[in-house]
Design a protein around this motif. Structure first.
Motif: not given
Lengths: 325, 325, 325, 325, 325
Positions: C157-171, C175-176, C247-253
């Motif tokens: 669940x913690x990893x999921x939160x981090x992934x969601x944060x990362x998604x927000x940052x990428x889309x 990004x810091x 994986x989708x996020x890396x593709x998006x990036x």
């Protein structure tokens, strides 16, 4: 040349001098015979086939190298092909061992680099004399396959270390200048992992099959075979992990290249602007119009230089702020 | 034209001259009849169908080319479709053989390039007369499928060699200048591997099915069929390996292109800087200001040239150190 | 050092002082003994092996760290390997616990970071005294595995939160600036998810296996084990989701990088045009032809400047409209 | 409107004029009734449901379009949904047929483009009167599904041809200038293949299911159903092949684009160098230093032009040799 | 607050006022009791647990949100978790329903957005009074799950429409300027599809499981459950289709970006050439050589301008023909 060793009650007794002698011992049913040959000649294979009573198809298979790991059950014996591996320094070395195991005999035909250490194998047999005395065939094959799978474990752990090093180098940007670049290193490492992975799957199938042969693998041996199986699964899982890591690493590397290209093109754009703008100003004051007031100014030259420097500096500042430089 | 050959007790006897004659021999139950036709006409198929008593659906299938490899069990006979392949020099050649096998007969209908060598096939039958005499139908099909799978093995080994050459060329950057580029070579080789792979899977299913027909494949033949199966699995595994290698190779090639683009754009950026800076200096001294002290200097020109050379050299050095050149 | 605790009727009674004492209690069959050791020495393992009567292969396994999660059934006891995890702040911490569970005993050998909290475990036992009194071995293992799987759930669940944060940052492009870039953040997060995913699959297999041992897991315990299983499946599904997202996020990036490069090159092209055209005009009026009418014009200079400005502005407008700027 | 046809002993007899009449004939058990409706109204469906005694869930399903291919077994009848396809010129056309088949009746409800040719279907029934007379329901469904699968085969063969043409165009660089580019052509073709592929898998499951219904598919019909199954598998395999080919083709196309970009950027770099160097030389001789010896030379101008030409030619030669031009 | 409804013989009778009353009715075995709670408090759950006699593990599960869809069989009741979804305008809304169903009772605990419409559910029960009267528990769950799956069907059809719109926009290049770009739109749509897909697979497993409980799902209900199953499979297939389409679309988009970059770089190269060549010419005639014949020509200036224009036009023509412009 075929080396012949005789074992009785879990201990080694005097060696047989020749194959006919070994055949007599086999017939008397009270000893375990091990025939071992490195790169056997056609005549050796023929002789072993006669002594052990092998099926023509087995002989056909034994003659050809490049077999995949497998276990084939025949009447009276089991045919095992294993491919031991090691990774001494650089590239992966792969051997090939054909083993024919019956209730009272084992024949090993080893090809190519003698990757399998037979002395170590015998040493392990003799360290567990009770097991070896009661089920000599099954335990001989167990120790042989355990050796092979332990070898795989060493190899995959070494490959995992190399993959971790490569990951550090890629993420930290600390790749050594000389030698192949990141992509090629990843590609080569992946190839070795795949080579290892390929021999493990059929070996697992073979281990499944051999446990169904009760005359070879008795109840007492079952936990041992289960243990080899467990190790083989671990090798396969580690190999899958390393392969996935390397795939992700290549993706990362490609993504970093794309990132870097973006940075480089931005720097190119920024520097082009910074250099072309003063060139334009200089060109303007290089025009030959009869009336160009600035040309007559006392500090005209200084003004022009200041204009150029100022414009360039303003552009530099702008690009710096946008993060293009 | 249909060629008719008669075998008795594992040896070839006089040939039958026509189909009615063959039908009589079939009825007498003491000989094995082989009907062989290359690119059979509609009439040939009709005639064979009548002599062997084939199901209308079989006749329908036999009439159409492009069948996938398969084994279909009918009452009294089994219908086998195989697709032998060879790779003489350049491209893959693919044949198609429809075989109808009963207890006492075999009919082979061969289409397209005569990829299957029937003389070699007969030679192999006659070399194992006991097997052929006891189970003529089953062993005839065994030898036929063994020929086909051995052909696949040669093809995949040749394709593996080509893939290895291509890998050396890509990693070593030693691709021949003329001819298609790396991507296309990889693409074409992959297509051939996939073509081979596609015929192996259904063949394996067919081999599984045929072993369930006890009147055709007796206990004695089982190890032989298991052996063909083993080879078919090896072909499939080798094909998968080569395909994976080629996929990785294309990835590597694309990653190398991205890498190279980065290098080229950096070189472009560096050289643009090295050339544009002296141009800027020259433009400055081309300005027409009334008072530009340097223009009057005795060594003004030399000073300007030195300035240009110095600036360019400094830039060259900087880019060299950053590895952009 | 081995800590020894004794339980009777679901409650803790006085501790045994040493292993011989524990052995006597085990023999008397009326109490449950828990042997717990952190980073056990070779002598500890030997002693526990003797007291509990372990198979040599189990001892061999217990000696080696880095085991994959598994359940192995032996006569009289079951060998469980679990790998608890937690994610305190930064990186994933992974422990290793070897548990040997019989009808009346549990031995836990904990390695590395003491990720498993044994006091919490005991607390949960004592909160359900009836269950623990009736099936002490099975329920002890249940609580242990439930603790481990609950830990996984917190981690994913913690990893999921981090992934969601990362998604927000990428889309959102937020990004810091400092620290690793998007690709590396995605790569590292994915690695942790994969590490977690890897230990869950074998654990599920182990849970399947342990439920087949009726002396250990009675009918009353079955719903509890089914519940752990359910949670393990949920961890696996969440991990798969997060991995797919990354994986989708890396593709998006990567797709965004390609998009951005396009934009940058267009901007480069546009600005090059806007700057080079006035430079060309200035160069033209810098030519030294004897007769160039404009040079003599009163407003020639202004005309030239206007021409330059006009051309640049027209280009700027055109590129703006095409969306290149 | 519902068309009602009556068959007796494998031949068509006078038609029934209305549904009540058809119901009487159905009750008398000596004829086969075919109810066929195109885009049936709510009332039609209700009426057919009453005559054939359909389950409310079947009626519910029949009312909704967009069903996936399936076979559902109910008491007294089987519900079959098929999606015939054809590819007349441009895009794929997809029909939908709901068939309700009992021992003595068939009802077909056809929606959308009348892709299924019922006259052809009836023609095939009447050409095999014995089969149709003995098992009218089962053989009617066989011919229907055989028609559908044969249609798929035509479609996939046409799609395969198009993919081959596209491959030739991509590898040979001979794509037509107008119309969508390679990527879009590949994408569109792939979509059609996937649409076809999607209807085949559930159809295969349906074929498996229907063969388990002995009152519908007797022993005599089994080879026929096996034959349709075989064709459906072939369609699926061909579709997978075409899809894989198109995927590889897109990879190839992307790799070629990357390759071409590299070439273009190299050409850009080379030409920039070739043009900027003489511009630099010209700028140098455009400087206004009081003392520039070359300016006074008799052949100074020629010397400068020669210098420019020479430098450019030298650069051109260098880039040509490096393969950048 | 818990709403309590009482049904007898398929019709609703007077409501029970409180839980003790409901318990009495349950004990009398002649009515069906429905307890419905939105966001139940801890006390509500405790009370329901006591009335229905729930297992502690069920209570534990009911207390926690974020459960995956599942069916768990306990003695006397079945625990069903479903996750209804809807897509009102923008983002996907996901509810969570815990259902406890026995022979004579149903308890629904609804969390979050009240996505499930209970009035509609009751309406459907009462419309099929016979089914509901005979198997109240099984049919209540059937209608509930049918509602949920129908909701999924609406959602996936809406998502399919959006994906089709996106496809048209990408292939036609008609993406709206404002808002996120193509890659992000694809990414977001894909996320929603995956979210839907994730809840369908475990629901299908649950549907399989529930059909094995004969006291809950009798023969008469089986076709109904098979029908829900069929719809769930259709949702899963549609979701897979949309996901595959979006994946292909992202590939297409990336390939188009690469294509466009190639075009842009070519245009950059072409325009650079067209502008730099006349600049070079102007620089040449800006040199200060004493003797440059053209400078003295009457039409020298015109000649120079013509030269520039001509060279630029020739280049423009050449690039136009090569398709770079």
């Amino acid at each position: 040349m075929i080396q012949i060793r005789i074992y009785r009650d879990g201990a080694r007794v005097e060696d047989a001098l020749d194959l006919p002698h070994a055949r007599d011992i086999l017939a008397s049913q009270d000893a375990f015979v091990w025939l071992d040959a490195i790169d056997p000649s056609e005549a050796d294979i023929e002789a072993i086939g006669q002594v052990l009573g092998l099926h023509p198809l087995t002989l056909e298979d034994v003659r050809h190298r490049g077999q995949r790991p497998k276990v084939e059950l025949f009447e009276g014996y089991t045919f095992v092909v294993a491919r031991p591996m090691r990774l001494p320094d650089g590239a992966l070395q792969e051997g090939e061992v054909h083993a024919l195991v019956g209730r009272r005999f084992l024949a090993t035909l080893r090809y190519g680099d003698a990757v399998l250490d037979t002395d170590k194998l015998e040493h392990r047999w003799l360290r567990q004399p009770r097991l070896f005395a009661e089920q000599p065939g099954g335990s001989a094959v167990y120790f042989l396959l355990d050796e092979v799978v332990d070898g795989y474990l060493s190899v995959i752990e070494e490959l995992e270390d190399r993959a971790d090093d490569l990951e550090d180098a890629v993420t930290g940007g600390r790749l050594p200048q000389d030698g192949p670049n990141a992509q090629e290193r990843i590609f080569r490492l992946k190839r070795e992992v795949i080579r290892l992975r390929r021999v493990v799957s059929p070996l697992r199938q073979g281990l499944d099959l051999i446990q169904e042969e009760p005359w070879l693998v008795g109840t007492e041996l079952l936990p041992y075979y289960r243990d080899v199986m467990e190790h083989a699964i671990r090798v396969a899982e580690l190999a899958d992990n390393v392969r996935d890591l390397l795939t992700s690493l290549l993706e990362l590397q490609v993504a970093k290249e794309a990132n870097q290209l973006n940075d480089t093109v931005r720097a190119l754009t920024a520097w082009a602007g910074i250099l072309v703008v003063p060139t334009l100003i200089a060109s303007i004051y290089g025009m030959n119009f009869a009336k160009m007031p600035e040309l007559g100014w006392h500090f005209g030259y200084a003004f022009a230089l200041a204009l150029m420097t100022g414009a360039s500096f303003a552009l530099w500042l702008m690009f710096k702020r946008r993060g293009w430089l």
